[in-house]
Structure formats: structure tokens, C-alpha cells
Design an enzyme around this catalytic site. Sequence first.
Site, PDB file in Angstrom:
ATOM      1  N   ARG A 194       0.976  -1.238   0.223  1.00  0.00           N
ATOM      2  CA  ARG A 194       0.023   0.016  -0.031  1.00  0.00           C
ATOM      3  C   ARG A 194       0.811   1.208   0.070  1.00  0.00           C
ATOM      4  NH1 ARG A 194      -1.460   2.533   4.604  1.00  0.00           N
ATOM      5  NH2 ARG A 194      -1.683   0.469   5.752  1.00  0.00           N
ATOM      6  N   LYS A 229      -8.688   6.802 -18.876  1.00  0.00           N
ATOM      7  CA  LYS A 229      -8.990   7.663 -20.171  1.00  0.00           C
ATOM      8  C   LYS A 229      -7.873   7.437 -21.197  1.00  0.00           C
ATOM      9  CE  LYS A 229     -12.873   8.677 -18.175  1.00  0.00           C
ATOM     10  NZ  LYS A 229     -12.692   8.654 -16.718  1.00  0.00           N
ATOM     11  N   TYR A 282     -16.312  17.769 -14.468  1.00  0.00           N
ATOM     12  CA  TYR A 282     -16.754  16.714 -14.625  1.00  0.00           C
ATOM     13  C   TYR A 282     -17.971  16.431 -13.580  1.00  0.00           C
ATOM     14  CZ  TYR A 282     -16.812  11.634 -13.754  1.00  0.00           C
ATOM     15  OH  TYR A 282     -17.041  10.332 -13.687  1.00  0.00           O
ATOM     16  N   ASP A 324      -7.261  19.456 -14.058  1.00  0.00           N
ATOM     17  CA  ASP A 324      -7.573  18.141 -14.682  1.00  0.00           C
ATOM     18  C   ASP A 324      -7.196  18.231 -15.842  1.00  0.00           C
ATOM     19  OD1 ASP A 324      -8.936  15.853 -15.496  1.00  0.00           O
ATOM     20  OD2 ASP A 324     -10.627  16.111 -14.019  1.00  0.00           O
TER      21      ASP A 324
END
Length: 415
Positions: A73, A224, A125, A199
Amino acid sequence: MAAAASAGSSHGAHFAAKGFGTRVIHVGQAPDPVSGAVTTPISLSTTFVQTTPGLATGADQALSYGKGYEYSRTNNPTRAAFETALAAAEGGKHALAFGSGMAATTSLIHLLKSGDHVISIDDVYGGTQRYFRRTAAPTYGISFSFIDMTPEMLEAEFAKHPGTKMVWAETPTNPTLKVCDIEGIAAVAHKHGALLVVDNTFMSPWNQQPLSLGADISMNSVTKFINGHSDVVMGVVTVKCDELNEKLRFIQNGVGAVPGPHDSYLALRGLKTLHVRMQRHAENALVVAKALEASDMVEKVVYPGLDSHPQRALVLKQCKTGGGMITFYIKGGLPTARRFLESLKVFTLAESLGAVESLAESPAIMTHASVPAEQRAAIGLTDGLVRLSVGIEDEADLVEDIESALAAARAVLSE
């Protein structure tokens, strides 16, 4: 171990100043010191051997057992390779990968405290807006305002909220493809002591580099264009500042919203072809956008690569191409939009974007349905708006598919 680490470091240093395509294929991806494997291995181990107890972080850790890993992690070799390559791609010093774009967004908001204010672009978004309005605001006591983010309007908003700690931009925006002047808004944000987050998902690091234009943080949904194959959900944050990196590393480890090693491997594989894919996305998108402009079924086409885009000069200033995303307004509203989408054969009716296959959707009732109706109306997100993610198929097939679906939609007007 020390020799292997030194070899990896010199490998990265050799490629750091090379071109984009060379960097994404080589930086952080030295041949495996054990087997000589050219492809970065998938490291599935959750824990890593330590030669002495109690030296678990930083330089002491690296000296203790040579690799700098203790628990997956906190850090993982496959994820580290992707983060290193992505930082080089984006012109940053540090990159941090998260389990999704929204996990990255959430972690960035953890830089703030209750009572802080964020100025966000209005056409942000839908998932980001939903998180800001319905989770961060009521749960953490962070306030948000949403504006059309020009430098002038941002300055005016700071006058209303002088203690603002963060500015959240998205350029081009999702889905109306507005473009922000990154240099201009960075100057205003920094004048008032605020961090600027950009972004960069719609353009990707190949097409636009926010950090070089003054942004403090560049955020991408790796799902994306960076990954580009519709098989990974991931987000990434890139910075130049060591102090900011340390804060975000602490949050990344504490929140624990990290990607697994297999997803990190797939994202690294996708990153290696980003530059060639983005060129094809843009070439195809321009042809499709021109075909849409020529149709009498289309009221308006918004594509950053067209001269008709209202901020075309700004696009030319800060982007390599117009990208792979198109928004257009079809005549007849939702009924014709629905028929158009149902009639597509090469384009796939699905949410998400940025993959090798072309995708199409209706934001008003799909990706942005959670945005309040009055807010959708204010930013021009109408029922007749269709969003296309143009893939890398043969351009003639894409145009034929669009024209055939528009012809099917035309029949709705006479029904």
C-alpha cells in the site's frame, strides 16, 4: 542490491532529457536486475524483506535493505515504475497513482481543512461536481463556488472569497469543451496564495502540460487516454514540489486508495503508446468534426481542433492538437439524440472516453445526470448535447457511421 539501484538510477537519468515517446518507453523501466526482463515485472508481493527492524522509511530504509519497499500500500515496484514514467511524461518531478480518478480527486481535497474554500470551474466533470457538492461540502465543511474560469472572473471570485485555498480547473471541460487559460489563472491563483489543480484528462500529458504552464498539480484519470484500452480504472497526480509530494504521499498511504500492481502494469503499457495514439485520435476527431459541421442535423459542433472553436487561439497556445473529444448539439433534442446514439454501429454507446475504440453518449442522462438541472442549463449541457470520444479506427468508417446515424435521427423529426 545497491549496484542494481544505481544502474536503475543511471538508466532513468540517461532518458530524462529525451523526447516524449522515448521517455514514456524507458524512464523508470530499466531491465529487471534479476532476470534481465525488458518489460517491467508485475510485483504481486504485499510485503518486502527487511534486513534490520525499525528502519522503515526514507533514506534509512533504502540503506537498510536496498530497495525502499516495505508494504505494497505504501509503495510497490510496478506502481513505482508507472509513477516514475508518468512524472517524466508530464514534465513533473513526482507522480502518485490512485485507485481511480475520483480517488485522486478525494485525496487532493484532503490537502484542505474544514472552513477552506475552493473555486471550481463550472463545467467540471459530473463525478467531481457531485463529490464537491454532496460529499466534501456537507461532510468536511469545505465550501465551493463554480465559475466560468477566465482570469478576470477568477479575480472577481477571489474578491468574494479572499481566503480561497485551492482553484480547480479542467481544460478542456467535460462535456462542453471550454478551454482555460492555464497561465492566466495560475497567475491569479498564486497572487492570492492558492494552489492550482488542473484536470488534464481530456488532453493527456502528451497534448498539454499544465505544470509547465504554472499549475501546481496536474491530475489525470488514467482510465481514459493514458491507459487507453478500457481495461483499467486509475487516477494519477503529478507535481514538481517536494513538499507537496510529501504531503500527498502521506495522504496516499493513509487513505489507501492505491491501484494494484496488475493495473499499474497495464497503465504503464498504455502510457508507452500514448503519443502515437493521441496523434491518431486527433486526426480522426478533426475529420469527424468537419463531417458533423457539414450536416444539416447538427446545430453546433464544439471541437478544440476546429477554427470555429471560440478559444481556438488559446488551444494553439497551450495544446499540441485539438484532442480526441467532440461535443455537438443535434437538432430535435433528446428524441433525436437517442435515435442517433441507438443507430451507431462503429461508435459504441457507453460512458467513459479516451480508449482505442470510439464511444458516444448523452451526458444529460448518463455521465452528468447527477448535475442539477439548473446547473446543466447554465453551462449549456442540454438534452441535445452528444459527446463523442473518437477512437483510432479507420476514419472513413467513423464518418460513415456518423452520417448513417444522423440520417436515422432525421426520421424522428418527421415522426
